[in-house]
Design a protein around this motif. Structure first.
Motif, short mmCIF file in Angstrom:
data_model
loop_
_atom_site.label_atom_id
_atom_site.label_comp_id
_atom_site.label_asym_id
_atom_site.label_seq_id
_atom_site.Cartn_x
_atom_site.Cartn_y
_atom_site.Cartn_z
N SER A 33 -16.53 -12.98 -37.40
CA SER A 33 -16.11 -11.92 -36.21
C SER A 33 -14.85 -12.00 -35.84
O SER A 33 -14.19 -10.91 -35.62
CB SER A 33 -16.95 -12.22 -35.07
OG SER A 33 -18.41 -12.10 -35.47
N LEU A 34 -14.17 -13.02 -35.64
CA LEU A 34 -12.88 -13.20 -35.18
C LEU A 34 -11.77 -12.41 -36.33
O LEU A 34 -10.79 -12.05 -35.67
CB LEU A 34 -12.20 -14.80 -35.08
CG LEU A 34 -12.97 -15.27 -33.71
CD1 LEU A 34 -12.70 -16.62 -33.79
CD2 LEU A 34 -12.40 -14.66 -32.25
N ARG A 88 -12.55 -10.18 -38.09
CA ARG A 88 -12.94 -8.57 -38.05
C ARG A 88 -13.61 -8.35 -39.51
O ARG A 88 -13.15 -7.09 -39.93
CB ARG A 88 -11.75 -7.87 -37.75
CG ARG A 88 -11.22 -8.11 -36.23
CD ARG A 88 -10.10 -7.12 -36.01
NE ARG A 88 -9.47 -7.30 -34.61
CZ ARG A 88 -10.05 -6.90 -33.44
NH1 ARG A 88 -11.23 -6.30 -33.50
NH2 ARG A 88 -9.47 -7.02 -32.44
N GLU A 104 -16.87 -6.84 -41.45
CA GLU A 104 -17.83 -6.20 -41.18
C GLU A 104 -19.22 -7.07 -41.54
O GLU A 104 -18.98 -7.88 -42.55
CB GLU A 104 -18.01 -4.73 -41.81
CG GLU A 104 -16.69 -4.07 -41.34
CD GLU A 104 -17.08 -2.56 -42.12
OE1 GLU A 104 -18.17 -1.85 -41.85
OE2 GLU A 104 -15.88 -1.92 -42.52
N ALA A 126 -20.54 -9.27 -40.24
CA ALA A 126 -20.41 -11.24 -39.99
C ALA A 126 -21.61 -11.68 -39.69
O ALA A 126 -21.64 -12.77 -40.56
CB ALA A 126 -19.34 -11.22 -38.76
N LYS A 160 -9.09 -14.13 -45.82
CA LYS A 160 -9.81 -14.25 -44.50
C LYS A 160 -10.95 -14.81 -44.80
O LYS A 160 -11.45 -15.79 -44.17
CB LYS A 160 -9.74 -12.90 -43.80
CG LYS A 160 -8.54 -12.55 -43.30
CD LYS A 160 -8.61 -11.37 -42.18
CE LYS A 160 -8.97 -10.03 -42.91
NZ LYS A 160 -9.28 -8.97 -41.69
#
Length: 332
Positions: A197-198, A200, A202, A204, A251
């Motif tokens: 989530s941090l 970003r 989708e 998550a 990420k």
């Protein structure tokens, strides 16, 4: 038996609850426990519904010609490299045409009727299995402790004390293991969902849930979770440049790397080594033996089965050395 062990605390609490001065009937408490499990599964399934819907929309709008054009560029580069060093002898474009014809053959050779029949066969077998498990679990919960009492009644008196000690220790270790496993799933879900989530990413929560459940499979589970996250990230994202895709992969992989570091350093030693009181090397060998015998299911159930076998052997060995009845029989 595992489901009965998991549902027994909730069922006992509900059974002790008073309504109008009377206990809640045990069969009612069991049905409420079942309902709680069903509601939980439905809520977890709802996390996957938006992702599945998104993928169906993508498939319905799929541009095969556009995909062919995107694939043609890397295939052409590979073909030019092979032609340059005379590793193959063919006309330019031959490799792509072969790839295209292979895809067409795979699609046209797919037997939809056989696939549907296999789906129905698997679904019916799964349904029958679920009904059987639910039925057996219901009576194990309804007759609380009856199975254990009946098993102990079959044991001769000289071995009764030893058998009770073995049963108690096995139950305690398996209870610790299941509780630790649930804690591990919740911890991985929390860490992965927070990290994704941090970053970003989708879906998550969906990726984190899949990763937490897949982590039940030792060693292979983390790879499955990370792969699922990458596939979801690529299929749901839009990338104007190659650098954006690379950044997304970095990420996702960084989040799963942190999750695995925490899992390997903190969670797994606490759950596997301490809960079943076995050396990490023992756990490693047992898991791979389970994989060799029964594949993925063998890896999942290897530790509980090994715990039962290990504790039983150790307790009976201690009993053989300590209990007087054995010494008398040995001397005779």
């Amino acid at each position: 038996m595992i489901l009965a062990a998991l549902l027994r605390p909730l069922t006992n609490r509900l059974n002790d609850f008073h309504i109008g001065g009377q206990h809640v009937p045990r069969w009612t408490a069991i049905l409420i426990s079942y309902s709680a499990i069903v509601i939980l599964l439905i809520l977890l399934g709802l996390l996957f519904f938006p992702l599945i819907n998104n993928q169906l929309i993508i498939l319905s709008n799929l541009d095969l010609e556009g995909i062919y054009q995107q694939i043609q560029i890397p295939i052409a580069r590979i073909e030019n490299f092979l032609l340059k060093y005379q590793l193959i002898e063919s006309q330019p474009g031959y490799l792509f045409e072969e790839f295209k014809s292979f895809i067409v053959r795979a699609i046209t050779g797919f037997d939809f009727g056989t696939f549907i029949s296999q789906v129905f066969s698997t679904a019916s077998s799964l349904f029958i299995g679920l009904i059987a498990v639910a039925f057996i679990t219901f009576f194990l919960l309804l007759e609380n402790g009856l199975l254990r009492r009946n098993l102990l009644n079959l044991i001769p008196n000289p071995y009764f004390e030893l058998s009770v000690a073995t049963f108690t220790k096995v139950e305690k270790l398996l209870s610790n293991y299941l509780s630790g496993l649930l804690l591990q799933i919740l911890a991985i879900f929390t860490i992965a969902s927070l990290g994704l989530s941090l970053m970003r990413i989708e879906y998550a929560l969906t990726i984190a849930l899949f990763a937490a459940i897949a982590n039940l499979i030792p060693y292979a589970g983390p790879i499955l979770g990370a792969t699922f996250g990458i596939i979801v990230g690529i299929s749901t994202g839009s990338f104007s440049e190659d650098s954006e895709l690379t950044y997304l992969l970095i990420k996702i992989l960084s989040v799963f790397s942190i999750v695995q570091i925490i899992d390997n350093i903190l969670l797994q030693p606490m759950i596997f080594s301490k809960s079943v009181k076995a050396h990490p090397l023992e756990i490693f060998v047992v898991i791979f033996a389970g994989a060799k015998i029964a594949g993925v299911l063998g890896m999942i159930f290897a530790i509980p089965v090994y715990t039962i076998f290990r504790v039983s052997v150790m307790e009976f060995y201690k009993g053989y050395k300590s209990y007087r009845i054995f010494k008398i029989k040995t001397s005779n």
